[in-house]
Design a protein around this motif. Structure first.
Motif, PDB file in Angstrom:
ATOM      1  N   MET A 237       1.004  -1.074   0.211  1.00  0.00           N
ATOM      2  CA  MET A 237      -0.046  -0.169   0.465  1.00  0.00           C
ATOM      3  C   MET A 237       0.522   0.886  -0.049  1.00  0.00           C
ATOM      4  O   MET A 237       0.926   2.144  -0.600  1.00  0.00           O
ATOM      5  N   GLN A 238       2.131   1.213   0.596  1.00  0.00           N
ATOM      6  CA  GLN A 238       2.992   2.205   0.947  1.00  0.00           C
ATOM      7  C   GLN A 238       3.541   2.721  -0.730  1.00  0.00           C
ATOM      8  O   GLN A 238       4.032   3.732  -0.913  1.00  0.00           O
TER       9      GLN A 238
ATOM     10  N   ASN B 123      -0.841   5.360 -15.721  1.00  0.00           N
ATOM     11  CA  ASN B 123      -0.050   4.742 -14.671  1.00  0.00           C
ATOM     12  C   ASN B 123      -0.220   4.946 -13.416  1.00  0.00           C
ATOM     13  O   ASN B 123       0.192   5.848 -12.245  1.00  0.00           O
ATOM     14  N   TYR B 124      -1.214   3.897 -12.972  1.00  0.00           N
ATOM     15  CA  TYR B 124      -1.518   3.516 -11.510  1.00  0.00           C
ATOM     16  C   TYR B 124      -1.552   2.107 -11.347  1.00  0.00           C
ATOM     17  O   TYR B 124      -1.525   1.429 -11.477  1.00  0.00           O
ATOM     18  N   THR B 125      -2.007   1.674  -9.881  1.00  0.00           N
ATOM     19  CA  THR B 125      -0.998   0.437  -9.141  1.00  0.00           C
ATOM     20  C   THR B 125      -3.744   0.348  -9.580  1.00  0.00           C
ATOM     21  O   THR B 125      -4.199   0.693  -8.668  1.00  0.00           O
ATOM     22  N   HIS B 126      -3.349  -1.052 -10.588  1.00  0.00           N
ATOM     23  CA  HIS B 126      -4.700  -1.638 -10.644  1.00  0.00           C
ATOM     24  C   HIS B 126      -5.030  -2.972  -9.760  1.00  0.00           C
ATOM     25  O   HIS B 126      -6.443  -3.013  -9.365  1.00  0.00           O
ATOM     26  N   TYR B 127      -3.655  -2.925  -9.824  1.00  0.00           N
ATOM     27  CA  TYR B 127      -3.925  -4.028  -8.392  1.00  0.00           C
ATOM     28  C   TYR B 127      -3.077  -4.870  -7.311  1.00  0.00           C
ATOM     29  O   TYR B 127      -1.661  -4.368  -7.792  1.00  0.00           O
ATOM     30  N   ARG B 128      -3.178  -5.225  -6.583  1.00  0.00           N
ATOM     31  CA  ARG B 128      -2.288  -5.766  -5.754  1.00  0.00           C
ATOM     32  C   ARG B 128      -2.185  -6.981  -5.349  1.00  0.00           C
ATOM     33  O   ARG B 128      -3.612  -7.609  -5.091  1.00  0.00           O
TER      34      ARG B 128
ATOM     35  N   GLY C  99     -11.275  -1.899  -4.376  1.00  0.00           N
ATOM     36  CA  GLY C  99     -11.236  -2.132  -3.177  1.00  0.00           C
ATOM     37  C   GLY C  99     -11.039  -3.984  -2.264  1.00  0.00           C
ATOM     38  O   GLY C  99     -11.122  -3.472  -1.837  1.00  0.00           O
ATOM     39  N   LEU C 100     -11.691  -4.365  -3.042  1.00  0.00           N
ATOM     40  CA  LEU C 100     -11.701  -5.672  -2.754  1.00  0.00           C
ATOM     41  C   LEU C 100     -10.430  -6.588  -3.433  1.00  0.00           C
ATOM     42  O   LEU C 100     -10.009  -6.748  -3.929  1.00  0.00           O
ATOM     43  N   THR C 101     -10.501  -7.707  -2.077  1.00  0.00           N
ATOM     44  CA  THR C 101      -9.489  -8.847  -1.902  1.00  0.00           C
ATOM     45  C   THR C 101     -10.502  -9.853  -2.338  1.00  0.00           C
ATOM     46  O   THR C 101     -11.076 -10.541  -1.955  1.00  0.00           O
ATOM     47  N   THR C 102     -10.120 -10.651  -3.221  1.00  0.00           N
ATOM     48  CA  THR C 102      -9.824 -12.668  -3.497  1.00  0.00           C
ATOM     49  C   THR C 102      -9.346 -13.242  -3.270  1.00  0.00           C
ATOM     50  O   THR C 102      -7.756 -12.571  -3.998  1.00  0.00           O
TER      51      THR C 102
END
Length: 290
Positions: free
Chosen positions: A235-236, A248-253, A271-274
């Motif tokens: 997240m940092q 250019n941005y974060t699409h997924y972690r 903002g959802l985690t699978t």
């Protein structure tokens, strides 16, 4: 603009690469047939794969994934430094940079097997099925450690990655050289004890060199031991989707927990985690998890 960190227990990354189609957590079965973007050969995968993927016109582009044999591979943007052949070498399989990761994960059980078969393929600087050509380098991990492949010359080779970190250009040796300059060291040998003992300031920028050093200090000074800890680090280095970062941005972690054999996919748009594991996925068809 991506950041990867590995430990013996965990692997995590941000995916900042601008897609033409959205990224999804996706499962590909053993026996899955796919066609590289150059040539006419159809390849059948030996291993099931779970990871972050794009789908375009019947083709899957894998950003990262782990296969049923326990081999993990991630591609990261590598502009300027990447050097690819203009055409396949005689007797080799021609692959675009986007296809290379599918070849790795679909048909190899270890980093050693990948290394032994690299001379059977040629990565060619040609567009993928969507008409786009992007340069990549690759991080690999299995039970023996963390490695990388960088397309810097005529031939590909697997190298050990003792840092356990990878970002984008410049090449890995130069990244270590710049890290050592901050530490007051000379040469390109990575010295983890010096990194762990460093008490100076960390870089605060968002370029590839800064993120490489941020991830390295985090990895060796306060090594993440849990999924939650590595997610907090990711997240940092997440790039928010703002007017300043339209593309250019974060699409997924993504995080992979080796002990639990679970893959955590966080869609940054929603903002959802699978969470899925290959042990639970044995079906004969590809699956996409929204």
């Amino acid at each position: 603009m991506c950041t990867v960190m590995t430990t013996s227990e965990l692997w995590g990354r941000t995916m900042d690469f601008p897609p033409r189609t959205p990224w999804h957590l996706t499962y590909l079965p053993a026996g899955f047939q796919w066609q590289p973007a150059i040539g006419h050969r159809v390849i059948t995968s030996r291993y099931r794969i779970l990871g972050g993927m794009r789908h375009f016109a019947g083709h899957y582009l894998i950003g990262d994934g782990v296969n049923a044999a326990g081999l993990l591979c991630a591609e990261l943007f590598f502009p300027v430094a990447a050097h690819y052949a203009s055409q396949p070498k005689p007797g080799t399989l021609g692959l675009t940079p986007q296809d290379f990761i599918t070849w790795v994960l679909g048909n190899h059980d270890s980093v050693a097997e990948v290394a032994a078969e690299l001379d059977r393929v040629t990565v060619v600087g040609a567009p993928w099925h969507d008409g786009n050509h992007y340069p990549f380098h690759w991080l690999l991990q299995d039970q023996t450690g963390t490695y990388l492949i960088e397309p810097l010359g005529e031939y590909l080779r697997v190298r050990n990655n003792p840092v356990g970190v990878l970002t984008n250009t410049p090449e890995f040796d130069e990244q270590v050289d710049r890290l050592n300059s901050r530490l007051g060291l000379t040469g390109r040998q990575f010295v983890p004890a010096v990194v762990a003992a460093y008490h100076g300031s960390w870089p605060s920028g968002g370029n590839a060199v800064d993120r490489f050093q941020q991830a390295t200090f985090q990895r060796w000074q306060s090594t993440p031991r849990t999924v939650g800890e590595i997610q907090r680090f990711l997240m940092q280095v997440t790039v928010p989707h703002t007017p300043r970062h339209r593309n250019n941005y974060t699409h997924y972690r993504a995080v992979f927990d080796w002990g639990a054999n679970k893959y955590y996919f966080t869609d940054c748009h929603r903002g959802l985690t699978t969470v899925k594991g290959l042990a639970d996925l044995t079906g004969p068809r590809p699956l996409t998890f929204d």
